[in-house]
Design an enzyme around this catalytic site. Structure first.
Site, PDB file in Angstrom:
ATOM      1  N   ASP A 107      22.800  20.872  47.557  1.00 24.75           N
ATOM      2  CA  ASP A 107      23.681  19.547  47.063  1.00 24.75           C
ATOM      3  C   ASP A 107      24.967  20.200  46.817  1.00 24.75           C
ATOM      4  OD1 ASP A 107      24.644  18.080  45.158  1.00 24.75           O
ATOM      5  OD2 ASP A 107      23.285  18.426  43.743  1.00 24.75           O
ATOM      6  N   ASP A 116      23.127   8.354  38.829  1.00 28.20           N
ATOM      7  CA  ASP A 116      23.770   9.776  38.990  1.00 28.20           C
ATOM      8  C   ASP A 116      24.964   9.921  38.141  1.00 28.20           C
ATOM      9  OD1 ASP A 116      24.745  12.067  39.926  1.00 28.20           O
ATOM     10  OD2 ASP A 116      24.217  11.780  41.998  1.00 28.20           O
ATOM     11  N   GLU A 139      22.453  11.393  48.552  1.00 23.81           N
ATOM     12  CA  GLU A 139      22.108  12.257  47.507  1.00 23.81           C
ATOM     13  C   GLU A 139      21.024  11.430  46.621  1.00 23.81           C
ATOM     14  OE1 GLU A 139      25.866  12.764  45.399  1.00 23.81           O
ATOM     15  OE2 GLU A 139      26.295  14.180  47.022  1.00 23.81           O
ATOM     16  N   LYS A 166      35.452  17.791  47.049  1.00 31.71           N
ATOM     17  CA  LYS A 166      34.742  16.835  47.615  1.00 31.71           C
ATOM     18  C   LYS A 166      35.390  15.479  47.630  1.00 31.71           C
ATOM     19  CE  LYS A 166      29.870  15.019  47.132  1.00 31.71           C
ATOM     20  NZ  LYS A 166      28.818  15.114  46.501  1.00 31.71           N
TER      21      LYS A 166
END
Ligand code: ADP
Ligand code: MG
Length: 628
Positions: free
Chosen positions: A25, A209, A187, A87
């Site tokens: 992850d 999330d 994800e 990211k």
């Protein structure tokens, strides 16, 4: 003739029994690595027992870098050189990210070469891909150290909304970090896999999330074991960090803290973050920050106060979830389960709001930080072929070269890429040590010079080689790929006919773009590889010299004076030390020096050998011995 690496029989692992594969992850705030061991998936901790690696890299002069917890700790003292949230920059152009406020400098690429936004620290210009690669490398090393072997590959997760450029950037980062990407998966899909939702016959699920800086809602539909993303939504500028800042703003206004320096502000925000996390499990948190030139904060904050302060943020989350549900054209009643992901879903205020909105208890039994990595690990285990239920890839050409590991961790190609199948090729190798009776054969795939950069396919041993001096054995290794793309490797010692064999079955394939990239990187890294190859070659050369001098000293020490012996011992000792370093020039010099120190000795041994050989022989016998 290349030399095969000799490993002690029984010491090498047998990766074809259980292929080491991990799930990663690669998060905006935190990254984790997980694997399936003895049937269950678990996150792998670092030496200090922490599974979470902060996705933060601090860059210093001359390429120095520090990654993870230490980098995070320095974030407020060295803001210009501490890169976090890389990211958010992956696969994005400078224009795409002008709205992001980063404490480090961003700039457009100079020559328009990559188009990706660049990070400018005091010491270097970086691509977000490099930053991600630095993070991934730490996780790869952690996995290899924990699992004790080379990884077959990794499944890396990306947000469901990541576009092609962002996905490609993630893959590039993985390749740079020396990871073979088995697959990128979404994800939310990973989270659903972790909960075993794929075991359901069918149904619609929500993955909620809430991470550090982003909020992603995904609506998934499962049919026949395949997840389809029906809708994605959320808010790319909403996450746990906003809760920290909201709390900080509360203190700034109630304590009249005007003109905080960036450093003071960041200290306050960090303290608020700790308090926020504490409130998730306790009813109150005590917060204390001493500013020296301003009013000190020393205050207890309750869960109720916290809930009031962050209420607007919680509302924004629910509004975004409602909108995503609407986009999927489903209603709350269609939702079979709500999976909670991300550290911020630990906040009771969030759990309650989700429960109220969807009218059901969300799934929270798995650790919300770990659930994505766990799901990725489960997928990796399947793709690596550890569960005998996946399809074999059928090839019509060899997409990547096949070869063997030789001394110094170098790859010797036996079958070049793009050879059509079926195909067979053979190559001869020899031994490295005197009297060696076994050798380990490591089959690899890829274009890079270093074995560590290529993919490991299989290992096996050839035993029962008759003892001979180093370099005398002739071992013919044959690679054969049949029409189904199945590789068989045979090794045969020619003088004795001893043979060993293995079949290598590719249980998964590499995508075209992965192959393209591996090829590209083999060109990009050609320079690095050349240096590394030279170094390894000199190291091997040095080891051979040490071996042979040692062997000669044992047999013929009588030919040496005490002084000569001392000198040789000294040079031997220093070369033994040098060979452990990566100082190419020094090793070369060391070899030369030891060569000089032993030149007389070698001459004496040669004379002695000839004298012995001539004793009692006729001229014909001599020409028979030396004539060839
Ligand atoms: P990302 O996916 O963005 O990398 P994570 O899922 O790891 O992020 O979430 C990080 C966020 O979770 C941070 O804002 C952190 O403060 C928050 N968090 C972690 N633990 C808790 C907790 N116990 N209570 C509230 N928030 C938490
Ligand atoms: Mg996350």
């Amino acid at each position: 003739m290349a030399l095969l690496q000799i490993a002690e029989p029984g010491m090498s692992t047998a990766p074809h029994e259980h292929r080491l594969a991990v799930g990663i992850d690669l998060g905006t705030t935190h990254s984790l690595v997980a694997t399936v061991r003895s049937g269950s998936a678990e996150c792998l901790p670092d030496e200090a027992g922490r599974v979470i690696l902060p996705s933060v890299v601090r860059y210093g002069p001359q390429g120095a870098r520090c990654i993870g917890h230490d980098a995070l700790a320095s974030a407020d003292v060295d803001t210009a050189n501490t890169v976090f949230s890389a990211k958010r920059l992956m696969g994005r152009g400078y224009e795409d990210v002008t709205g992001l406020q980063m404490p480090y400098a961003l700039k457009a690429p100079d020559d328009g070469k990559t188009g990706m936004v660049q990070i400018q620290t005091e010491f270097q210009t970086l691509s977000p891909v490099q930053v991600s690669a630095d993070i991934l490398k730490v996780l790869r090393k952690r996995a290899e150290a924990t699992l004790g072997g080379e990884l077959v590959g990794a499944v890396i997760t990306v947000p469901a909304y990541f576009d092609d450029a962002q996905r490609q950037a993630t893959k590039d980062a993985a390749q740079l970090a020396g990871l073979n990407v088995l697959r990128l998966i979404n994800e939310p899909t990973a989270a659903a896999l972790a909960y075993g939702l794929d075991q359901n016959a069918q149904g619609q699920f929500v993955v909620f999330d809430l991470g550090g800086g982003t909020f992603d809602v995904s609506i998934l539909r499962l049919t026949g074991g395949v997840f389809e993303v029906l809708a994605t939504g959320g808010d790319s500028a909403l996450g746990g960090d906003d809760f920290d800042r909201a709390l900080a703003e509360h203190f700034i206004s109630t304590h009249g803290l005007v003109n905080l320096t960036p450093r003071q502000r960041s200290r306050l925000v960090m303290a608020c973050r700790r308090a926020k996390e504490q409130i998730s499990s306790e009813h109150t948190a005590f917060l204390s920050v001493d500013f020296s030139d301003k009013e000190t904060i020393a205050e207890t904050i309750t869960a109720v106060q916290f809930a009031q302060i962050v209420e607007p943020l919680v509302k924004r989350c629910i509004t975004a979830a409602r909108k995503t549900l609407r986009d999927s054209e489903l209603s709350k009643e269609d939702i079979k389960g709500v999976v909670m992901v991300g550290g911020s879903t630990r906040m009771p205020v969030i759990r309650e709001a989700v429960k109220e909105f969807f009218g059901q208890d969300p799934l929270v039994n798995l650790n919300p930080d770990e659930v994505v990595a766990i799901g990725a690990a489960i997928q990796a285990d399947t793709l690596a072929g550890n569960r005998n239920d996946d399809e074999l890839l059928l090839l019509d050409v060899i997409p990547l070269s096949l070869g063997l590991e030789t001394m110094g961790g170098l790859t010797e190609r036996v079958i070049n890429r793009n050879s059509t199948i079926p195909v067979a090729r053979a190559q001869e190798f020899t031994t490295f040590k005197d009297g060696q009776t076994a050798m380990a054969i490591h089959v690899v795939q890829g274009e890079r010079e270093l074995v560590s950069e290529n993919r490991s396919l299989a290992r096996f041993e050839l035993r029962g080689i008759p003892p001979m001096v180093a370099g005398a054995a002739r071992i013919r290794v044959t690679f054969q790929v049949d029409a189904d793309g199945l590789l068989a490797v045979t090794a045969r010692e020619l003088s004795s006919g001893v043979q060993a064999q293995i079949e290598v079955k590719p249980s998964y394939g590499l995508g075209d773009d992965e192959i393209a990239h591996m090829l590209k990187s083999s060109f990009e890294f050609a320079q690095d590889d050349m240096m590394a190859r030279q170094l390894r070659e000199q190291q091997v050369e040095a080891l051979r010299l040490i071996e042979s001098v040692e062997a000669a000293m044992q047999v013929d020490s009588a030919l040496l004076s005490a002084a000569e012996m001392t000198l040789i011992e000294k040079e031997l000792g220093s070369l033994r030390e040098l060979v452990k370093t990566d100082q190419l020039r020094d090793i070369e010099k060391g070899i030369e020096t030891l060569g000089e120190a032993t030149a007389d000795f070698a001459a004496k041994r040669m004379d002695e050998g000839i004298r012995k050989a001539l004793t009692g022989r006729t001229i014909e016998g001599v020409s028979e011995t030396f004539g060839k």
